[in-house]
Structures are given as structure tokens and as C-alpha cells.
Design a protein around this motif. Structure first.
Motif, PDB file in Angstrom:
ATOM      1  N   GLY A  16      11.469 133.594   4.065  1.00  0.00           N
ATOM      2  CA  GLY A  16      12.013 133.875   2.724  1.00  0.00           C
ATOM      3  C   GLY A  16      12.704 132.662   2.152  1.00  0.00           C
ATOM      4  N   GLY A  17      12.043 131.495   2.213  1.00  0.00           N
ATOM      5  CA  GLY A  17      12.539 130.298   1.515  1.00  0.00           C
ATOM      6  C   GLY A  17      11.907 130.258   0.123  1.00  0.00           C
ATOM      7  N   PRO A  18      11.977 129.101  -0.544  1.00  0.00           N
ATOM      8  CA  PRO A  18      11.407 129.017  -1.899  1.00  0.00           C
ATOM      9  C   PRO A  18       9.922 129.387  -1.929  1.00  0.00           C
ATOM     10  CG  PRO A  18      12.718 127.063  -1.404  1.00  0.00           C
ATOM     11  CD  PRO A  18      12.678 127.862  -0.149  1.00  0.00           C
ATOM     12  N   LEU A  37       8.987 138.565   5.476  1.00  0.00           N
ATOM     13  CA  LEU A  37       9.868 138.666   6.649  1.00  0.00           C
ATOM     14  C   LEU A  37      10.717 137.404   6.743  1.00  0.00           C
ATOM     15  CD1 LEU A  37       7.279 139.946   9.301  1.00  0.00           C
ATOM     16  CD2 LEU A  37       8.793 141.300   7.823  1.00  0.00           C
ATOM     17  N   GLU A  38      12.023 137.574   6.775  1.00  0.00           N
ATOM     18  CA  GLU A  38      12.937 136.425   6.864  1.00  0.00           C
ATOM     19  C   GLU A  38      13.812 136.610   8.103  1.00  0.00           C
ATOM     20  OE1 GLU A  38      13.761 133.364   5.542  1.00  0.00           O
ATOM     21  OE2 GLU A  38      15.356 133.466   7.034  1.00  0.00           O
ATOM     22  N   LYS A  39      13.927 135.551   8.897  1.00  0.00           N
ATOM     23  CA  LYS A  39      14.635 135.730  10.170  1.00  0.00           C
ATOM     24  C   LYS A  39      16.158 135.821  10.031  1.00  0.00           C
ATOM     25  CE  LYS A  39      14.653 130.862  11.604  1.00  0.00           C
ATOM     26  NZ  LYS A  39      14.164 129.920  12.612  1.00  0.00           N
ATOM     27  N   ASP A  46      23.393 126.318   4.288  1.00  0.00           N
ATOM     28  CA  ASP A  46      23.758 125.207   3.408  1.00  0.00           C
ATOM     29  C   ASP A  46      22.868 123.979   3.593  1.00  0.00           C
ATOM     30  OD1 ASP A  46      24.575 124.051   5.723  1.00  0.00           O
ATOM     31  OD2 ASP A  46      26.714 124.115   5.288  1.00  0.00           O
ATOM     32  N   PHE A  47      21.865 124.040   4.470  1.00  0.00           N
ATOM     33  CA  PHE A  47      21.072 122.837   4.700  1.00  0.00           C
ATOM     34  C   PHE A  47      19.998 122.640   3.640  1.00  0.00           C
ATOM     35  CE2 PHE A  47      19.036 126.210   7.156  1.00  0.00           C
ATOM     36  CZ  PHE A  47      17.735 126.137   6.705  1.00  0.00           C
ATOM     37  N   ARG A  48      19.939 123.557   2.693  1.00  0.00           N
ATOM     38  CA  ARG A  48      18.886 123.442   1.694  1.00  0.00           C
ATOM     39  C   ARG A  48      19.371 122.643   0.501  1.00  0.00           C
ATOM     40  NH1 ARG A  48      17.132 129.566   2.564  1.00  0.00           N
ATOM     41  NH2 ARG A  48      15.161 129.095   3.560  1.00  0.00           N
ATOM     42  N   LEU A 191      23.110 113.245   8.344  1.00  0.00           N
ATOM     43  CA  LEU A 191      24.313 113.986   8.756  1.00  0.00           C
ATOM     44  C   LEU A 191      24.756 114.824   7.574  1.00  0.00           C
ATOM     45  CD1 LEU A 191      26.323 111.284  10.741  1.00  0.00           C
ATOM     46  CD2 LEU A 191      24.653 112.937  11.576  1.00  0.00           C
ATOM     47  N   TRP A 192      25.059 116.072   7.822  1.00  0.00           N
ATOM     48  CA  TRP A 192      25.278 117.061   6.748  1.00  0.00           C
ATOM     49  C   TRP A 192      26.665 117.650   6.925  1.00  0.00           C
ATOM     50  CZ3 TRP A 192      22.265 117.217   2.745  1.00  0.00           C
ATOM     51  CH2 TRP A 192      22.027 118.361   2.006  1.00  0.00           C
ATOM     52  N   MET A 193      27.533 117.536   5.961  1.00  0.00           N
ATOM     53  CA  MET A 193      28.933 117.966   6.122  1.00  0.00           C
ATOM     54  C   MET A 193      29.542 118.297   4.757  1.00  0.00           C
ATOM     55  SD  MET A 193      29.131 114.238   7.409  1.00  0.00           S
ATOM     56  CE  MET A 193      28.339 112.978   6.433  1.00  0.00           C
TER      57      MET A 193
HETATM   58  C1  LIG Z   1      18.320 117.299   4.857  1.00  0.00           C
HETATM   59  C2  LIG Z   1      17.333 117.784   3.844  1.00  0.00           C
HETATM   60  C3  LIG Z   1      17.736 117.867   2.500  1.00  0.00           C
HETATM   61  C4  LIG Z   1      16.814 118.275   1.521  1.00  0.00           C
HETATM   62  N1  LIG Z   1      17.213 118.278   0.208  1.00  0.00           N
HETATM   63  C5  LIG Z   1      16.322 118.633  -0.749  1.00  0.00           C
HETATM   64  C6  LIG Z   1      16.683 118.656  -2.128  1.00  0.00           C
HETATM   65  O1  LIG Z   1      17.819 118.340  -2.510  1.00  0.00           O
HETATM   66  N2  LIG Z   1      15.749 119.036  -3.032  1.00  0.00           N
HETATM   67  C7  LIG Z   1      14.479 119.372  -2.659  1.00  0.00           C
HETATM   68  O2  LIG Z   1      13.650 119.697  -3.520  1.00  0.00           O
HETATM   69  N3  LIG Z   1      14.110 119.373  -1.368  1.00  0.00           N
HETATM   70  C8  LIG Z   1      14.990 119.012  -0.397  1.00  0.00           C
HETATM   71  N4  LIG Z   1      14.606 119.003   0.909  1.00  0.00           N
HETATM   72  C9  LIG Z   1      13.263 119.493   1.259  1.00  0.00           C
HETATM   73  C10 LIG Z   1      13.266 121.025   1.117  1.00  0.00           C
HETATM   74  O3  LIG Z   1      14.362 121.572   1.842  1.00  0.00           O
HETATM   75  C11 LIG Z   1      11.969 121.645   1.620  1.00  0.00           C
HETATM   76  O4  LIG Z   1      10.851 120.892   1.194  1.00  0.00           O
HETATM   77  C12 LIG Z   1      11.856 123.095   1.083  1.00  0.00           C
HETATM   78  O5  LIG Z   1      12.977 123.845   1.523  1.00  0.00           O
HETATM   79  C13 LIG Z   1      10.576 123.768   1.563  1.00  0.00           C
HETATM   80  O6  LIG Z   1      10.592 125.128   1.193  1.00  0.00           O
HETATM   81  P1  LIG Z   1       9.848 126.218   2.092  1.00  0.00           P
HETATM   82  O7  LIG Z   1      10.028 127.517   1.423  1.00  0.00           O
HETATM   83  O8  LIG Z   1       8.469 125.741   2.372  1.00  0.00           O
HETATM   84  O9  LIG Z   1      10.599 126.182   3.500  1.00  0.00           O
HETATM   85  P2  LIG Z   1      12.123 126.502   3.857  1.00  0.00           P
HETATM   86  O10 LIG Z   1      13.017 126.251   2.715  1.00  0.00           O
HETATM   87  O11 LIG Z   1      12.390 125.790   5.132  1.00  0.00           O
HETATM   88  O12 LIG Z   1      12.122 128.067   4.128  1.00  0.00           O
HETATM   89  C14 LIG Z   1      11.537 128.606   5.274  1.00  0.00           C
HETATM   90  C15 LIG Z   1      12.133 129.976   5.513  1.00  0.00           C
HETATM   91  O13 LIG Z   1      11.458 130.599   6.612  1.00  0.00           O
HETATM   92  C16 LIG Z   1      12.401 131.193   7.459  1.00  0.00           C
HETATM   93  N5  LIG Z   1      11.807 131.244   8.794  1.00  0.00           N
HETATM   94  C17 LIG Z   1      11.540 130.207   9.610  1.00  0.00           C
HETATM   95  N6  LIG Z   1      10.962 130.631  10.747  1.00  0.00           N
HETATM   96  C18 LIG Z   1      10.845 131.972  10.631  1.00  0.00           C
HETATM   97  C19 LIG Z   1      10.324 132.980  11.495  1.00  0.00           C
HETATM   98  N7  LIG Z   1       9.817 132.689  12.697  1.00  0.00           N
HETATM   99  N8  LIG Z   1      10.354 134.275  11.087  1.00  0.00           N
HETATM  100  C20 LIG Z   1      10.877 134.603   9.858  1.00  0.00           C
HETATM  101  N9  LIG Z   1      11.401 133.672   9.013  1.00  0.00           N
HETATM  102  C21 LIG Z   1      11.371 132.371   9.393  1.00  0.00           C
HETATM  103  C22 LIG Z   1      13.619 130.281   7.374  1.00  0.00           C
HETATM  104  O14 LIG Z   1      14.801 130.948   7.769  1.00  0.00           O
HETATM  105  C23 LIG Z   1      13.598 129.917   5.897  1.00  0.00           C
HETATM  106  O15 LIG Z   1      14.315 130.859   5.129  1.00  0.00           O
HETATM  107  C24 LIG Z   1      15.495 118.613   1.902  1.00  0.00           C
HETATM  108  C25 LIG Z   1      15.092 118.544   3.243  1.00  0.00           C
HETATM  109  C26 LIG Z   1      15.995 118.123   4.210  1.00  0.00           C
HETATM  110  C27 LIG Z   1      15.534 118.017   5.635  1.00  0.00           C
END
Ligand SMILES: Cc1cc2nc3c(=O)[nH]c(=O)nc-3n(C[C@H](O)[C@H](O)[C@H](O)COP(=O)(O)OP(=O)(O)OC[C@H]3O[C@@H](n4cnc5c(N)ncnc54)[C@H](O)[C@@H]3O)c2cc1C
Length: 412
Positions: A16-18, A37-39, A46-48, A191-193
Motif C-alpha cells: 500500500g505505497g504510492p 494488502l499492506e504489511k 517517515d522514510f518516504r 542517514l535519516w533523522m
Molecule cells: C532515502 C530515500 C528517500 C527518498 N525520497 C524521495 C522523495 O523525496 N521523492 C520521491 O519521489 N521519491 C523518493 N524516494 C524514492 C521513493 O521512496 C520510491 O521510489 C517510491 O516510494 C516507490 O513507491 P512504491 O509504491 O513503488 O514503493 P514503496 O513506497 O516502497 O511502497 C511499498 C509498500 O509495500 C509494502 N510492503 C512491502 N513488502 C510487503 C509485503 N511483503 N506484504 C505487504 N506489504 C508490503 C510497504 O510497507 C510499502 O507500504 C526516496 C527513496 C529513498 C531510499
């Protein structure tokens, strides 16, 4: 731990990411039976990144959601400036973009995901299950037939005609399905803080660059989410030098943080985020499609990964929603999604790799305090700032909503 009864759905989205929430929303909007399904128990991680790009705002407009969305607390960044070796340089000017919103909206990502999920829940064919961690894939001969999930009530199997892996960089869907991955080395980690915010702090910027190093500050109201780039694998060495040395490194990039840097008084307050760039050779196999970071992990460079993940979701719905409403989709249908999205992904990842080789290496370079010539061009010729604005704000090949809408909503 008891196994709950099986269920079967047309489309199952893992994560349940973007990428996952947007896919779930669009498929449900088209009348497809979809389960996300979101874990985690909530979206509060806050890492997003916090960036909602002009192209995403355009999509929200096309969906009729923009006004409601912009009522949520956010900040609008109309120009991106970076501080390079102490010089403030405007890099991207969004004012000429051919979009309704000529700014990046900064909003904590959990607010964005909460918004999408509340909108999706209005469609009767949508279901979101939090605290449902996919732990394995189900195979029927060569086809992915669904997933095994760990829930608070035990394990269960969810079968699906199509499983969409939107589970991010550490994706279980691509690992367990044995899809081949190309890794492109990245020399940095982050490093994230958190540090508190004060009244007279400078406005939101792209970041503070100095000789290969980078400090990023995301304004989250009463605090800054701080990202500090380090050379990959060097956290132990940094820890050995001690916290005061890290404080000094951060202050060199952002001197105004000196009055609060000691808030970082314990290593538990500092998280390591590993940065990767990789891409699946094939994003699909029978019964499974990977999108977003699961298909192509993005580095934070340029802050474009979220936008790309959302664009993947839109393309997926554009190409598959009508077919999924009628029945299962074929491998040829899934291939079309990769064909549509692979090119923009390659372009952006190439740009990110360039940035890591030449601009943000995590290591101190020997350059002086002068500005690189490329950046001087941005100062001299303001029109040039439209190019990065298009690249960051729209991304190559921006998608538009073409998936059908059944417009049957539950009462909210
Ligand atoms: C340090 C850092 C900073 C970043 N900053 C930016 C930024 O400022 N702007 C930007 O555009 N991009 C940024 N990015 C990149 C961005 O975070 C990703 O490209 C983006 O989040 C991808 O979206 P997604 O939905 O594919 O995956 P994700 O955002 O990673 O979402 C995946 C989801 O799946 C869930 N999940 C994982 N495994 C399972 C499982 N087994 N079962 C159920 N659920 C599961 C996770 O909990 C999560 O909610 C950053 C990346 C990093 C590493």
C-alpha cells in the motif's frame, strides 16, 4: 497459527505505497474487484519522500479529486533552488509547465496515502487490509496464482487472477517469482533523522550540496526530516569517528542547524536508509506484474521515484482495467505495461546514476568553492530552468487517466 479460509479475487495488489494505492484506487474506480494488502498497521512511516509532483496533481485533477486534495495541509514549491558550495542556485522553475498546478506539493506521504485510501474505500469493489504481510507466492504449475499472507489472525491464502507486486525496493513478489534483476551500483546511502524547526529557518530547498556531499531537509511543520548522504557502507566508520564529528559534517552543509544539532545525541535517532538503483529485466510472468520500486528501485536523486511509481499505476490501469473487469489478462497484456513504462524508467535511472557519479558521490571532492559551469548557466539563463522543471515535474512520458470509471461509490 490457524490458516483462514481461502479467498479468490480478480486482482490482488501487494503493498500500500504510492504505486499500490493508486493502482487499487483506479482499478476499483473501473469496477474491478481489487484487494490491497499492506504489511504495516498504518501509513505512518517517515522514510518516504513527501513530494507530490505537478503531473500527479494533474492526475488528481483528471480524477476530480484535486480541490479536495489541496484542502489538506501542504506547502507549494514553485521553484527548486539548491545551495551549491554556499551559492543559492535556482534549478527548476515550474511556472511554465503545461499543468493546472505549477508547483510541487509537499505533504507527508501518509496524508497522501490516507487520502487515496479514503477515496478508494468509496468504491464497492475495493478492499484494503492493513497488517497483512505477504510471505510467499502461490504457484499453479508456472502461473502465480496468489499469495500466502501473515495476518494478525493467522496465515491465509489469497488467490487472484492477477497479482500486482507494488511492494517496493525489498519486494517479496519479484524475489519469490525469480524475475531477473539488473543492479546498477550506487555509491551512497542516506542517514535519516529529525531536527526541530525554528522560525527564521530558510525556506524549503532542493538541498545543500558541498563538494560531493548533500544534506536534504524536508519541512514537516514543526520539524525537519533530515537526509544526509554518506558513502555506501561507511556507517560503521562514521560511528567510530563519533557523533560530534557527524554533527560537524552536517553543520558544514547547513550552518543554521548548529543551535539544535545536539538533538542528535544518540545513534538510535539516526537511521540508515540504503539506496539502490535496479530494474527487472522482465516485469511480469503469468499471473504477476511488478510496478513501482518493485520493478525498478529508484534512488532519492531528483525526488522522482514516487511520481514514477504513480505513473506506473496509471499506465497499469489504463492498459488493464477494462480487460480485468471482463476476465483474467494474458501475459501479452502484462508485457504492454512494461513496454509503456520501461523507457521513462531507463531515462530517469540514467539521470540518477549520472548524479551519483558526478554530483552527489557522498565523498568530499577537491573542488573549490566556485560553482560548476553547468550551474552558472542556470543563473545566467532563467529559461533553462524549464528543462529540469519538466523532467522533475512531469517526468518523461507523463500518463493521463484513460481507465474507465464506473462511478458507483458507496456513501461516505
Ligand atoms: C532515502 C530515500 C528517500 C527518498 N525520497 C524521495 C522523495 O523525496 N521523492 C520521491 O519521489 N521519491 C523518493 N524516494 C524514492 C521513493 O521512496 C520510491 O521510489 C517510491 O516510494 C516507490 O513507491 P512504491 O509504491 O513503488 O514503493 P514503496 O513506497 O516502497 O511502497 C511499498 C509498500 O509495500 C509494502 N510492503 C512491502 N513488502 C510487503 C509485503 N511483503 N506484504 C505487504 N506489504 C508490503 C510497504 O510497507 C510499502 O507500504 C526516496 C527513496 C529513498 C531510499
Amino acid at each position: 497459527m490457524g490458516v483462514l479460509p481461502d479467498v479468490h479475487v480478480r486482482c490482488l495488489v501487494v503493498g500500500g505505497g504510492p504505486a499500490g494505492m493508486m493502482t487499487g484506487y483506479l482499478l476499483a474506480r473501473a469496477g474491478v474487484d481489487v484487494v490491497v494488502l499492506e504489511k504495516h498497521a498504518d501509513f505512518n512511516r517517515d522514510f518516504r519522500g513527501d513530494t507530490i509532483h505537478p503531473s500527479t496533481l494533474e492526475l488528481l485533477h483528471e480524477l476530480g479529486l484535486l480541490e479536495e486534495f489541496l484542502r489538506l495541509p501542504h506547502q507549494e514549491l514553485r521553484e527548486i533552488r539548491g545551495i551549491f558550495n554556499g551559492h543559492a542556485v535556482p534549478i527548476a522553475d515550474f511556472s511554465r509547465l503545461p499543468t493546472r498546478c505549477k508547483f510541487i506539493a509537499f505533504m507527508p506521504q501518509w496524508d497522501f496515502l490516507d487520502f487515496l485510501s479514503s477515496q478508494a474505500k468509496r468504491f464497492p469493489t475495493f478492499a484494503l487490509h492493513m497488517q497483512h504481510e505477504v510471505i510467499d507466492l502461490l504457484f499453479e504449475s508456472d502461473r502465480i496464482a496468489g499469495v500466502r499472507v501473515k495476518t494478525p489472525d493467522g496465515q491465509r491464502e489469497v488467490r487472484a487472477d492477477l497479482t500486482i507486486g507494488a511492494d517496493g525496493r525489498h519486494s517479496i513478489t519479484h524475489t519469490k517469482s525469480n524475475l531477473e534483476m539488473d543492479e546498477f551500483g550506487v555509491p551512497i546511502d542516506v542517514l535519516w533523522m529529525r531536527l526541530s524547526k525554528r522560525e527564521n529557518d530558510p525556506p524549503q530547498s532542493l538541498g545543500f550540496f558541498r563538494h560531493g556531499k548533500l544534506l536534504v531537509l524536508l519541512d514537516r511543520g514543526d520539524y525537519f526530516q533530515v537526509g544526509f548522504v554518506i558513502p555506501k557502507g561507511e556507517l560503521d566508520a562514521i560511528k567510530q569517528r563519533g557523533l560530534p564529528a557527524l554533527h560537524r559534517d552536517i553543520i558544514r552543509l547547513g550552518p543554521f542547524l548548529e543551535d539544535r544539532i545536539t538533538e542528535l545525541d544518540d545513534w538510535t535517532k539516526i537511521k540508515l536508509l540504503t539506496v539502490q538503483i535496479n530494474r527487472l529485466r522482465k516485469w511480469y510472468r503469468e499471473g504477476l506484474l511488478c510496478i513501482g520500486d518493485s520493478a525498478h528501485a529508484m534512488s532519492p536523486a531528483g525526488g522522482v521515484g514516487i511520481n514514477l511509481a504513480l505513473q506506473d499505476a496509471v499506465a497499469t490501469a489504463n492498459l488493464l482495467a477494462a480487460k480485468l473487469r471482463a476476465g483474467p489478462v494474458s501475459v501479452a497484456d502484462l508485457k504492454q505495461v512494461q513496454e509503456r513504462r520501461e523507457w521513462p524508467t531507463r531515462v530517469i535511472q540514467t539521470m540518477q546514476a549520472f548524479i551519483h557519479r558526478r554530483v552527489v558521490t557522498g565523498r568530499e571532492s577537491k573542488s573549490g568553492d566556485s560553482l560548476p559551469i553547468l550551474l552558472k548557466f542556470f543563473q545566467w539563463f532563467p529559461a533553462l530552468r524549464s528543462l529540469p522543471a519538466r523532467f522533475i515535474g512531469l517526468s518523461p512520458r507523463p500518463e493521463h487517466i484513460h481507465s474507465p470509471s464506473k462511478l458507483t461509490k458507496r456513501c461516505s
